[in-house]
Design a protein around this motif. Structure first.
Motif, PDB file in Angstrom:
ATOM      1  N   ASN A  27      -3.351 -85.364  -6.776  1.00  0.00           N
ATOM      2  CA  ASN A  27      -2.042 -84.710  -6.982  1.00  0.00           C
ATOM      3  C   ASN A  27      -2.192 -83.292  -6.415  1.00  0.00           C
ATOM      4  O   ASN A  27      -2.801 -82.424  -7.027  1.00  0.00           O
ATOM      5  CB  ASN A  27      -1.745 -84.696  -8.481  1.00  0.00           C
ATOM      6  CG  ASN A  27      -0.345 -84.215  -8.841  1.00  0.00           C
ATOM      7  OD1 ASN A  27      -0.120 -83.788  -9.969  1.00  0.00           O
ATOM      8  ND2 ASN A  27       0.595 -84.288  -7.934  1.00  0.00           N
TER       9      ASN A  27
ATOM     10  N   GLY B 124       0.149 -80.876 -15.559  1.00  0.00           N
ATOM     11  CA  GLY B 124      -1.220 -81.016 -16.074  1.00  0.00           C
ATOM     12  C   GLY B 124      -2.280 -80.836 -15.005  1.00  0.00           C
ATOM     13  O   GLY B 124      -3.257 -80.091 -15.187  1.00  0.00           O
TER      14      GLY B 124
ATOM     15  N   GLU C 242       7.120 -89.338  -9.853  1.00  0.00           N
ATOM     16  CA  GLU C 242       7.389 -88.011 -10.395  1.00  0.00           C
ATOM     17  C   GLU C 242       8.777 -87.495 -10.023  1.00  0.00           C
ATOM     18  O   GLU C 242       9.199 -87.615  -8.873  1.00  0.00           O
ATOM     19  CB  GLU C 242       6.358 -87.012  -9.882  1.00  0.00           C
ATOM     20  CG  GLU C 242       5.068 -87.046 -10.645  1.00  0.00           C
ATOM     21  CD  GLU C 242       4.228 -85.801 -10.403  1.00  0.00           C
ATOM     22  OE1 GLU C 242       4.780 -84.687 -10.314  1.00  0.00           O
ATOM     23  OE2 GLU C 242       3.007 -85.970 -10.290  1.00  0.00           O
ATOM     24  N   ARG C 243       9.413 -86.891 -11.006  1.00  0.00           N
ATOM     25  CA  ARG C 243      10.669 -86.183 -10.747  1.00  0.00           C
ATOM     26  C   ARG C 243      10.434 -85.139  -9.650  1.00  0.00           C
ATOM     27  O   ARG C 243       9.468 -84.368  -9.709  1.00  0.00           O
ATOM     28  CB  ARG C 243      11.093 -85.484 -12.053  1.00  0.00           C
ATOM     29  CG  ARG C 243      12.296 -84.606 -11.931  1.00  0.00           C
ATOM     30  CD  ARG C 243      12.673 -83.970 -13.256  1.00  0.00           C
ATOM     31  NE  ARG C 243      11.702 -82.961 -13.706  1.00  0.00           N
ATOM     32  CZ  ARG C 243      11.925 -82.098 -14.685  1.00  0.00           C
ATOM     33  NH1 ARG C 243      13.072 -82.132 -15.349  1.00  0.00           N
ATOM     34  NH2 ARG C 243      11.005 -81.214 -15.046  1.00  0.00           N
TER      35      ARG C 243
ATOM     36  N   GLY D 117      -0.826 -85.279 -14.710  1.00  0.00           N
ATOM     37  CA  GLY D 117      -1.556 -84.941 -15.936  1.00  0.00           C
ATOM     38  C   GLY D 117      -0.687 -84.997 -17.173  1.00  0.00           C
ATOM     39  O   GLY D 117      -1.067 -85.577 -18.200  1.00  0.00           O
ATOM     40  N   THR D 118       0.512 -84.382 -17.086  1.00  0.00           N
ATOM     41  CA  THR D 118       1.410 -84.434 -18.249  1.00  0.00           C
ATOM     42  C   THR D 118       1.834 -85.879 -18.497  1.00  0.00           C
ATOM     43  O   THR D 118       1.999 -86.301 -19.647  1.00  0.00           O
ATOM     44  CB  THR D 118       2.652 -83.541 -18.023  1.00  0.00           C
ATOM     45  OG1 THR D 118       3.216 -83.826 -16.733  1.00  0.00           O
ATOM     46  CG2 THR D 118       2.299 -82.062 -18.111  1.00  0.00           C
TER      47      THR D 118
END
Ligand SMILES: N[C@@H](CCC[C@H](N)C(=O)O)C(=O)O
Length: 282
Positions: free
Chosen positions: A14, A77, A215-216, A225-226
């Motif tokens: 990421n 994250g 992911e948005r 991570g979040t």
């Protein structure tokens, strides 16, 4: 032509363009445009977005996160682990344990160092939030669960905030998850006024899960991570994984270790890597 120095880093693939705002001064009104430009794989550097490492009067450093569509997120994250590594290795902090301000609050990071290089980072990600208004998700009542019919099947999403919004659904086979088809539909669904990060998880056993994310603002990424924290919280609520124990989350880019502690905080542990340094012209 103007320019700034950057460091490209990744946490399990990421990847973001990191800018040290202790040294650089980008104009606030240009941040969205710059984030989109640096992220472009053809005419920019190519990334999932841009992260600013800024001075803070409430913590050791402050992180600001921009997705590759230019939208600003309140938390990240993998970004937190990379910011922690950068801050330690560039002497923005001197202790191994220090605080990082995000738009969703202050978190504490601990770096593990070998020969002056940060190899592993643990971050206390705080307490997950379930109330519909805190995600936000437009459902009546106190539960943040939604059922979305898609391609003749009902998908049950459990929603949780880790400072940013997540919708997590359980699948039988992770490789069969309709990531690129259902992901963008859920991300922009009317139920989520701010959009949502969409996670598909497969339970392997009570200590391991497979994970894929849409992911948005960035689409498919190698890791979130979040999102991994949200996934463990949801799997725990469903009694699919061991309570208060470390769970290994297998993401496309590698593994994260997540513990939802007895005290209610979620601890995320994993690596962060530097890819390259450079100068970006715009
Ligand atoms: N990749 C991140 C999350 C980045 C922000 C997210 N796309 C959002 O808009 O909330 C992570 O590692 O948590």
């Amino acid at each position: 032509m103007r320019s700034f120095q950057f460091t490209k880093m990744h946490g399990l693939g990421n990847n973001y363009i990191y800018v040290n705002m202790f040294k650089e001064s980008l104009l606030e009104e240009e941040l969205v445009t710059i984030a989109v430009k640096v992220s472009n794989i053809y005419t920019g550097i190519g990334s999932d977005g841009m992260i600013l490492i800024c001075p803070s009067d409430r913590a050791a450093v402050k992180m600001r996160v921009f997705n590759n569509d230019g939208s600003e997120a309140k938390n990240c994250g993998n970004g937190l682990r990379c910011v922690a590594k950068y801050a330690y290795e560039h002497n923005l902090v001197t202790d191994n344990v220090f605080t990082i301000e995000t738009l969703s609050g202050i978190v504490t990071a601990e770096v593990f160092v070998e020969n002056g290089v940060v190899t592993f980072i643990s971050v206390d990600m705080g307490v997950p939030r379930f109330e519909p208004a805190s995600i936000p998700v437009n459902v009546a009542g106190e539960k943040s669960d939604v059922i979305l019919p898609f391609n003749g099947r009902d998908y049950f999403f459990s929603c949780v905030s880790m400072g940013n919004p997540h919708a997590v659904t359980l699948v039988e086979e992770i490789e069969e998850a309709p990531l690129t088809i259902l992901g963008p539909v859920v991300e922009k669904h009317d139920l989520f006024p701010d959009g949502v990060n969409v996670e598909f998880i497969e339970i392997i056993n009570e200590h391991e899960i497979h994970f894929r994310v849409w992911e948005r603002g960035s689409g498919v990424t190698q890791a979130c991570g979040t999102g991994a924290c949200a996934a463990v919280v949801v799997a725990t609520c469903m009694e699919k994984v061991a309570k208060h124990e470390e769970i290994i989350v297998h993401l496309a880019g590698g593994d994260l270790m997540i513990t939802w502690t007895n005290e209610g905080n979620v601890i995320m542990k994993g690596p962060a890597e530097v890819i390259c340094n450079g100068v970006f012209y715009y």
